[in-house]
Design an enzyme around this catalytic site. Structure first.
Site, PDB file in Angstrom:
ATOM      1  N   ARG A  91       0.817  -1.215   0.000  1.00  0.00           N
ATOM      2  CA  ARG A  91       0.000   0.000   0.000  1.00  0.00           C
ATOM      3  C   ARG A  91       0.851   1.265   0.000  1.00  0.00           C
ATOM      4  O   ARG A  91       0.343   2.342  -0.260  1.00  0.00           O
ATOM      5  CB  ARG A  91      -0.914  -0.007   1.237  1.00  0.00           C
ATOM      6  N   ASN A 123      -5.386   5.317  10.881  1.00  0.00           N
ATOM      7  CA  ASN A 123      -5.330   5.659   9.448  1.00  0.00           C
ATOM      8  C   ASN A 123      -6.330   6.785   9.222  1.00  0.00           C
ATOM      9  O   ASN A 123      -7.409   6.772   9.806  1.00  0.00           O
ATOM     10  CB  ASN A 123      -5.778   4.479   8.582  1.00  0.00           C
ATOM     11  N   GLY A 124      -5.998   7.706   8.339  1.00  0.00           N
ATOM     12  CA  GLY A 124      -6.931   8.799   8.049  1.00  0.00           C
ATOM     13  C   GLY A 124      -6.353  10.121   8.524  1.00  0.00           C
ATOM     14  O   GLY A 124      -5.148  10.226   8.793  1.00  0.00           O
ATOM     15  N   GLU A 137      -2.368   6.540 -19.891  1.00  0.00           N
ATOM     16  CA  GLU A 137      -2.084   5.427 -18.985  1.00  0.00           C
ATOM     17  C   GLU A 137      -0.650   4.922 -19.188  1.00  0.00           C
ATOM     18  O   GLU A 137       0.045   4.599 -18.233  1.00  0.00           O
ATOM     19  CB  GLU A 137      -3.120   4.305 -19.196  1.00  0.00           C
ATOM     20  N   LYS A 144       2.120   4.818 -16.251  1.00  0.00           N
ATOM     21  CA  LYS A 144       2.857   3.613 -15.835  1.00  0.00           C
ATOM     22  C   LYS A 144       4.339   3.908 -15.767  1.00  0.00           C
ATOM     23  O   LYS A 144       5.016   3.547 -14.820  1.00  0.00           O
ATOM     24  CB  LYS A 144       2.645   2.459 -16.819  1.00  0.00           C
TER      25      LYS A 144
END
Ligand code: G6P
Length: 614
Positions: free
Chosen positions: A27, A106-107, A487, A491
């Protein structure tokens, strides 16, 4: 983004928390920490460190008292810095002033400055620069013997978003967790409860998971979980069976998750389309849309809200809805949508596209559209994610877990899903059985087509090697290739840190062409589609400015060699499906460039897989 893992049960918490934190590494994070309740001293011991989980493990071995490593209650966290730099002090868990309460968060707590100054006046001292530390101090201040009530009272004071887990020396076999805007999943095992911000930290232990809703507060022991609202009203939450298994979230012999996920695309697309393509009727069946033909025929506008790669997939989808179903469609960056006061009419439908189903801006756009009376459908990959649940209807991708930060298989499955949606909608309008059948059959060959591009990996790697030293790139295309150009550029910049821009081929000469030269390669997207010749003309303009040109073209196109320096070939396919093979070629190109440059491919600097803050 930040990750949470908490454990209460009958086993040593450390290993479960650390292995869970490893699962959340994808993440994106920059520091981490663990708090364990020492069973001998009844104290909370905390070890934190900037850097990677491997560094945390080294620090744990050096600093954690031996008896704590056998603790059966603990919480861990990976932090992606927002308030305060990524150092040891700012890492979570945070301890309250008296050391009796530890929290991970989190947040973002939006009113933390006001809360902090009030607490400081009342004698609380703060050691970190974070917004999160106020939660620990507030829990201590509100505690009157009941941890859940102390957390509830705290949450009544905070404004913003949170997923939290809290433990205390006063409750050696209890963990309290809560959510508002930041996901919390609860894994239910025999005699153990695992709380995490993401099911991938849970699935190796159990497939039975409860997802908290906003406003829920969980009180968990090893044997029992109870959920109440902030106002202390019991609520019941269904258990969801997660069918991901551990193999799916491991690298399966590939050097990186991203490469594994690129290679998985033939299977992922098969899974996304399985049982949904109805050849005999020339249509598609997407039961999650929960729409009869009457409702489908009534839709008069589609708004697509998404971020990042999902937004580019949405731009391909817009073309599908307009081309096949004649429904005006519009794509909006989700953050823009929520603040723009968009016009929603009676039969406006919104599609929220999100791999994770947790992106804060996309979620906020969903809520805003719902407030304005739009029907919202989710196009999500993560089952049980917030957007999937709040929209209540939509289409799952079934692409399997996507761990690499740079999205790959989600894009191709999102495009496949929107093609199927557009066919179903088109069939309630002007799309004939014959045309529908042709499209459905073409879609059936997608997995094979994806594989044909993957089979050329070695050629793509060779081309990547030739251009890996460049510091600027352009990707150009028109029609279906315009979003695919963006895109492709995304990438490349995400994982190789090369500055890359995706442009409409015709727009290049309105400014960017000034930047071209022999050090600035241009990737021209020219499969056999309408407008290809015009893009080839634009490639010529680039070559005339000495820019090296790489073409992504259809196999068998012999003329293309005269207009470029290198060619990546994709199999022949129907125009509407070209985004899929072309994007796979771009993914492999970006992957190999990044690998040659020695970049951290699965966890690129500064990026997060799931962006749960605005
Ligand atoms: C982050 C990820 C991107 C992703 C975007 C939207 O920026 O790094 O890969 O495209 O979020 O994520 P979503 O989960 O909503 O598709």
């Amino acid at each position: 983004m930040c990750g949470i893992v908490g454990y209460v049960g009958n086993k040593a918490a450390t290993n479960i928390i650390i292995s869970g934190l490893h699962r959340l590494e994808y993440r994106g994070y920059d520091s981490s920490g663990v708090a364990l309740l020492n069973p001998r001293t009844s104290r909370l011991n905390i070890v934190k460190t900037p850097g990677k989980i491997d560094d945390l493990e080294t620090s744990l071995a050096a600093e954690m008292p031996a008896e704590s490593t056998g603790a059966t209650l603990g919480i861990g966290h990976t932090r992606w810095a927002t308030h305060g730099e990524p150092n040891r002090v700012n890492a979570h868990p945070h301890l309250s002033r008296n050391g009796e309460f530890a929290i991970v968060h989190n947040g973002i707590i939006e009113n933390y400055i006001a809360l902090k100054s009030r607490l400081a006046q009342e004698g609380f001292e703060f050691v970190s620069d974070t917004d999160s530390e106020v939660i620990a101090q507030l829990v201590e201040q509100c505690y009157e013997g009941d941890l859940t009530r102390a957390v509830a009272a705290t949450l009544e004071m905070v404004e913003g978003t949170y997923g939290i887990a809290v433990i205390s020396v006063h409750h050696p076999s209890t963990m309290v967790a809560a959510r508002k805007g930041s996901p919390i999943a609860v894994g239910i095992c025999d005699g153990e409860t695992i709380v995490a911000s993401d099911v991938s930290a849970i699935v190796q232990h159990t497939k039975q998971v409860i997802f908290l809703n906003d406003g829920d507060i969980l009180t968990a022991t090893g044997d029992n979980v109870e959920v109440v609202s902030v106002k202390n009203v019991p609520v019941s939450r269904e258990t969801t069976h997660i069918d991901w298994d551990i193999d799916q979230i491991e690298k399966a012999g590939h050097e990186h998750f991203m490469l594994k996920e690129i290679h998985e695309q033939p299977t992922a697309i098969s899974n996304a389309t399985r049982g949904r393509l109805v050849d005999s009727e020339g249509t598609t069946k997407l039961s999650g849309m929960q729409m009869d033909p009457y409702e489908m025929a009534r839709i008069d506008r589609i708004l697509i809200a998404a971020c990042g790669t999902s937004m580019y997939a949405g731009m391909v989808g817009k073309n599908y809805f307009e081309d096949f179903a004649s429904i005006p469609a519009e794509v909006q960056q989700a953050a823009e949508f929520r603040y723009r006061n968009p016009i929603i009419q009676r039969d406006t439908y919104m599609l929220a596209i999100s791999q994770s189903g947790e992106t804060a801006d996309t979620l906020a756009a969903v809520r805003e559209a719902q407030r304005k009376g739009a029907t919202v459908l989710g196009v999500c990959n993560v089952v049980g994610s917030t957007i999937a649940r709040e929209t209540g209807r939509g289409v799952y991708l079934h692409a399997g877990p996507e761990i690499g930060v740079a999205s790959t298989k989600a894009f191709t499955c999102q495009v496949s899903v929107m093609a199927m949606m557009a066919i179903a909608l088109g069939r309630t309008r002007r799309l004939s059985t014959q045309v529908g059948q042709r499209m459905v059959r073409e879609m059936m060959s997608l997995p094979e087509m994806a594989q044909a591009v993957i089979d050329q990996e070695e050629d793509i790697r060779r081309i990547a090697e030739k251009y890996a030293k460049a510091e600027d790139f352009f990707f150009i295309g028109r029609g279906y290739m315009y979003p695919v150009a963006m895109e492709g550029a995304l990438k490349l910049k995400e994982i190789s840190y090369i500055h890359a821009e995706g442009y409409h081929a015709a727009e290049l000469k309105h400014g960017p062409i000034a930047l071209l030269g022999e050090d600035v390669p241009v990737v021209g997207l020219v499969p056999d589609i309408q407008g290809k010749d015009k893009t080839i003309g634009n490639m010529q303009e680039c070559m005339a400015r000495k820019a090296p040109v790489i073409a992504i073209a259809t196999e068998g196109d012999k003329d293309i060699d005269a207009h470029c320096d290198d060619v990546i070939r994709i199999p022949p396919c129907a125009e509407f499906l070209t985004p899929i093979p072309v994007v796979i070629a771009e993914q492999l190109f970006a992957y190999h460039v990044a690998k040659i440059r020695g970049c951290s491919i699965d966890q690129p600097r500064n990026l997060a897989k799931s962006v749960t803050v605005e």
